[in-house]
Design an enzyme around this catalytic site. Structure first.
Site, PDB file in Angstrom:
ATOM      1  CG  ASP A  41      -1.613   5.755   4.070  1.00  0.00           C
ATOM      2  OD1 ASP A  41      -2.093   4.704   3.607  1.00  0.00           O
ATOM      3  OD2 ASP A  41      -0.577   5.790   4.752  1.00  0.00           O
ATOM      4  CD  GLU A  42      -3.271   2.447   7.105  1.00  0.00           C
ATOM      5  OE1 GLU A  42      -4.315   1.789   6.930  1.00  0.00           O
ATOM      6  OE2 GLU A  42      -2.165   1.925   7.313  1.00  0.00           O
TER       7      GLU A  42
ATOM      8  CE  LYS B 296      -1.490   1.004   4.010  1.00  0.00           C
ATOM      9  NZ  LYS B 296      -0.579   2.147   4.288  1.00  0.00           N
ATOM     10  CB  THR B 297       3.603   2.413   2.212  1.00  0.00           C
ATOM     11  OG1 THR B 297       2.821   2.206   3.393  1.00  0.00           O
ATOM     12  CG2 THR B 297       4.432   3.671   2.384  1.00  0.00           C
TER      13      THR B 297
ATOM     14  CD  GLN C 232      -4.688  -4.616   6.996  1.00  0.00           C
ATOM     15  OE1 GLN C 232      -3.809  -4.426   7.832  1.00  0.00           O
ATOM     16  NE2 GLN C 232      -4.442  -4.594   5.688  1.00  0.00           N
TER      17      GLN C 232
ATOM     18  NE  ARG D  63      -0.715  -7.043  10.884  1.00  0.00           N
ATOM     19  CZ  ARG D  63      -0.757  -6.308   9.775  1.00  0.00           C
ATOM     20  NH1 ARG D  63       0.164  -5.407   9.535  1.00  0.00           N
ATOM     21  NH2 ARG D  63      -1.700  -6.493   8.867  1.00  0.00           N
TER      22      ARG D  63
END
Length: 752
Positions: A216-217, A33-34, A247, A602
């Site tokens: 973002d997010e 994503k980043t 998420q 994770r």
């Protein structure tokens, strides 16, 4: 093609190069994503877009700085420095500063942090005569923050505030802030919204300036943030929202997933999906997918991995939370050797902070270095240090630091001025502070009679428990101190999240006392006093920091968002832990499921899930049931070596109001924490599997295999002594060798 775009896969490339309209990028866990956000900004700049025409909103300054640095490397220029990139609050602060004349503030306005805001609320409460036992400053500040983030004005709040207490404080708080020419962090959002909605010329200027908006997010945005983005949305503006509905785990902070699910579809956003997970093995990804598919409210995607198959997700069952901690430590040590890994490669995740206590104690016992990520070690938390200070004072009344900590906590009307006089008297007479408290007239303590009476009451309380400390065991004494000192009532006063967390920690401390007493009695110590416990705690608290950079990480699942580790343990997978005891609807159950999904994803190479058949809760050993979510993970992806039956009944009715943790039903409606905890105090142990203290003959022999209530399965390797002094040395599968005094041991023979 630009050279740096070769770093992207096809799905990432499509999302980066799309510039013909607004888009929603659904970025699965570990899908880059980043990277997509960073490369998209670099791509826009390389295509001639001016940096000041780009608005990039992130959730942390660290993320913004790292993205700017990476863009600079990709383009080999400093254009990234001129991008409007930062957190919502930092960007909107600059906008408000530039338009200060439009918002009725003076140019030099400043920002209150949370502590500043809490002090102001406390002062207002004091002036209004508000009972701080009924309303805490933290609770009121949280309510004001919630109102602001939902764009609820003071007038609207007052219309719906039946008590009118919080509404009046909200109104006064807003007025005081304006008079002082300050804003709090929530004001940076609400004032920006008001600026854009009331001053259309200002809104149009920014909508024309920001040709490209990247968020973002996006699943974590709250209502105020979403409405500001909606105001900026224009046909000539391209918006790129990046996030993952699977998420979304921050509803308690005001995050609103519904907006992410509805706004882009309503406005014909083009949807891109990043479905390749670069982080985890195939088995871990498949296990996580099989869990999250049970959520109905989601955007469908097929997350996959091209990494190695990897091992299956491991499921381990413990007889108690103590054995669970031993299992985790044993596995860490095994993997350190087998995989030639470092401690920093390991992470232990839990649903609530209170669960860290047993894990921490076992890590220390086994000399495994660790750190609490985003929090304090259990015995360093304020409420725990407070109760320990009382206990230290009972054992050693000359402990000056302990006296200072508790003499006026809870508040007794013994202020700093009185404490200075006591200290001065002690120094002048070369005696301890306690000596002055014991005989204030002898040392000519210059305080009023009323104050002297308060000091005498405190002194008498401690002296009473100094006597009791030689009669009551550590658990009994600790419980009485909590009740009689007033410490417990401090956190029963309201059900704010802050108080609930502190009360849970206090109750976990009671668990530690009970666990300690039972353990020592089984080891043959007939009398277990508070001095014995304090000695143990002092050793547990003395953590070696030599390997501070190479430590096992402990954290809540919420704190783990955005992180990754080669080896991940997720502990306490039981009903009323996850899903949490306070869930009240199918919507909240879905968020709890997303929480476990985040935890599993994770893990890069190894994921171990654990649950305990019994767990200390409020000083009572209670039998538990595994989380319903375990049965939702496809068994094809679980390594179930112990042949655990996961086909348990998960037909929990959401309308069931029972709160028995032994039956593990779900509380239907949100009720005050003190009510929940009172009910939990009344719970009686229920189980078909009972552990009886054995009869006088004990009926065991060397070689027998027993099942112990806390230590699990073990083999008897030695017997010695007679009658009440008879002891058994048992080699337990997970906790090692223990010597048990059979008079107190709780076990049953499962193979003779």
């Amino acid at each position: 093609m630009l050279e740096f775009l070769k770093d992207l896969d096809q799905d990432q490339l499509s999302a980066v190069k799309y510039c013909d309209g607004s888009q929603l990028v659904i970025a699965g866990a570990g899908s880059g994503k980043t990277r997509v956000l960073t490369y998209k900004i670099a791509y826009l700049l390389s295509m001639g877009v001016k940096p000041w025409n780009i608005l990039a909103l992130t959730f942390t300054n660290k993320a913004a700085n790292e993205m700017k640095e990476r863009i600079g490397i990709l383009l080999k220029e400093d254009a990234a420095r001129r991008i409007n990139m930062g957190t919502f609050h930092s960007i909107f602060y600059r906008i408000l500063r530039s338009n200060v004349n439009e918002i009725n503030y003076r140019p030099n306005f400043t920002i209150y942090d949370e502590n500043d805001s809490k002090v102001l609320v406390k002062n207002i409460m004091k002036e209004f005569g508000v009972d701080d036992k009924k309303y805490s400053s933290g609770q009121i500040l949280n309510t004001i923050s919630y109102a602001k983030n939902h764009l609820i004005t003071v007038d609207e709040f007052l219309l719906n505030d039946r008590t009118n207490v919080i509404g009046k404080i909200y109104n006064e708080y807003v007025q005081r802030c304006h008079i002082a020419n300050v804003m709090d962090f929530d004001d940076l959002l609400i004032k920006t919204y008001e600026l854009f909605s009331k001053k259309l010329d200002v809104l149009n200027n920014y909508a024309d300036l920001f040709k490209y908006i990247l968020v973002d997010e996006y699943q974590d945005t709250n209502y105020a943030q979403q409405k500001i983005i909606e105001l900026l949305y224009r046909k000539n503006v391209c918006i790129c929202m990046v996030g993952d509905d699977a998420q979304s785990i921050y509803s308690f902070r005001g995050a609103n997933l519904e907006y992410m699910l509805s706004f882009p579809q309503k406005n014909n956003f083009k949807i891109f999906k990043l479905e390749r997970n670069y982080r985890s093995t195939k088995n871990i990804v498949a296990a996580a997918n099989s869990l999250i598919k049970h959520n109905e409210n989601q955007i469908h995607k097929d997350v996959y991995s091209n990494n190695d198959e990897g091992g299956k997700v491991i499921l381990k069952v413990a007889h108690s939370d103590r054995e669970e901690a031993c299992i985790v430590c044993k596995e860490i040590k095994r993997l350190i050797i087998k995989e030639k890994s470092d401690y920093k490669d390991f992470c232990v995740l839990y649903r609530t902070n209170t669960q860290s206590r047993v894990i921490e104690e076992e890590l220390i016992r086994q000399a495994i270095p660790y750190k609490i990520f985003g929090g304090l070690n259990f015995y360093q938390r304020k409420e725990i240090k407070d109760i320990i200070a009382y206990l230290r004072l009972i054992v050693n009344s000359d402990d000056e630091e302990a006296i200072r900590r508790v003499i006026n906590y809870p508040v007794r009307g013994i202020g700093e001025s009185t404490m200075r006089k006591i200290t001065d008297s002690a120094r002048q007479n070369h005696v301890s502070i306690w000596s002055v408290l014991s005989d204030p007239d002898r040392y000519e303590l210059d305080v009023r009679r009323n104050t002297k009476n308060k000091l005498a009451a405190f002194h008498g309380f401690i002296e009473e428990y100094k006597i009791k400390s030689k009669e009551l065991d550590a658990h009994q004494l600790g419980k009485e101190i909590l009740e009689q000192s007033g410490l417990k009532n401090e956190f029963y006063s309201n059900d704010s999240p802050e108080n609930v967390s502190r009360l849970q920690n206090i109750e976990e401390f009671v668990n530690a006392l009970q666990d300690f007493v039972e353990n020592k009695k089984e080891e043959g110590m007939p009398d277990v006093y508070i001095s014995d416990f304090l000695q143990e705690v002092s050793l547990l608290s003395n953590i070696d920091d030599d390997n501070i950079d190479n430590t096992v990480s402990l954290m809540t699942i919420h704190a783990a968002k955005g992180l990754e580790f080669p080896f991940v343990f997720i502990v306490g997978l039981e009903e009323n832990i996850i899903p949490n005891v306070h869930v009240s609807s199918s919507k909240e159950i879905e968020e709890e499921r997303r929480l476990l999904y985040v935890a599993i994803t994770r893990a890069q190479n190894y994921c171990c899930l654990t649950y305990s058949k019994s767990r200390y809760k409020y000083g009572v050993m209670e039998f538990t049931r595994p989380s319903r979510f375990l049965s939702e993970i496809d068994p094809a992806y679980i390594n179930n070596n112990e042949d655990i039956n996961l086909k348990f009944n998960t037909g929990f009715a959401i309308n069931d109001n029972h709160s028995s943790t032994s039956k593990m039903t779900i509380i239907n409606k949100r009720i005050p924490a003190k009510v929940v905890i009172k009910k939990l105090h009344d719970i009686k142990k229920e189980s078909n599997d009972t552990y009886e203290e054995s009869d006088s003959a004990y009926g065991i022999k060397i070689g027998d295999i027993i099942e112990h209530q806390r230590f699990g399965i073990g083999t008897i390797v030695m017997l010695e002594g007679k009658g009440d002094n008879k002891k058994a040395t048992v080699n337990f599968n997970n906790v090692g060798t223990k010597q048990l005094l059979l008079k107190f041991a709780k076990y049953k023979v499962i193979k003779s």
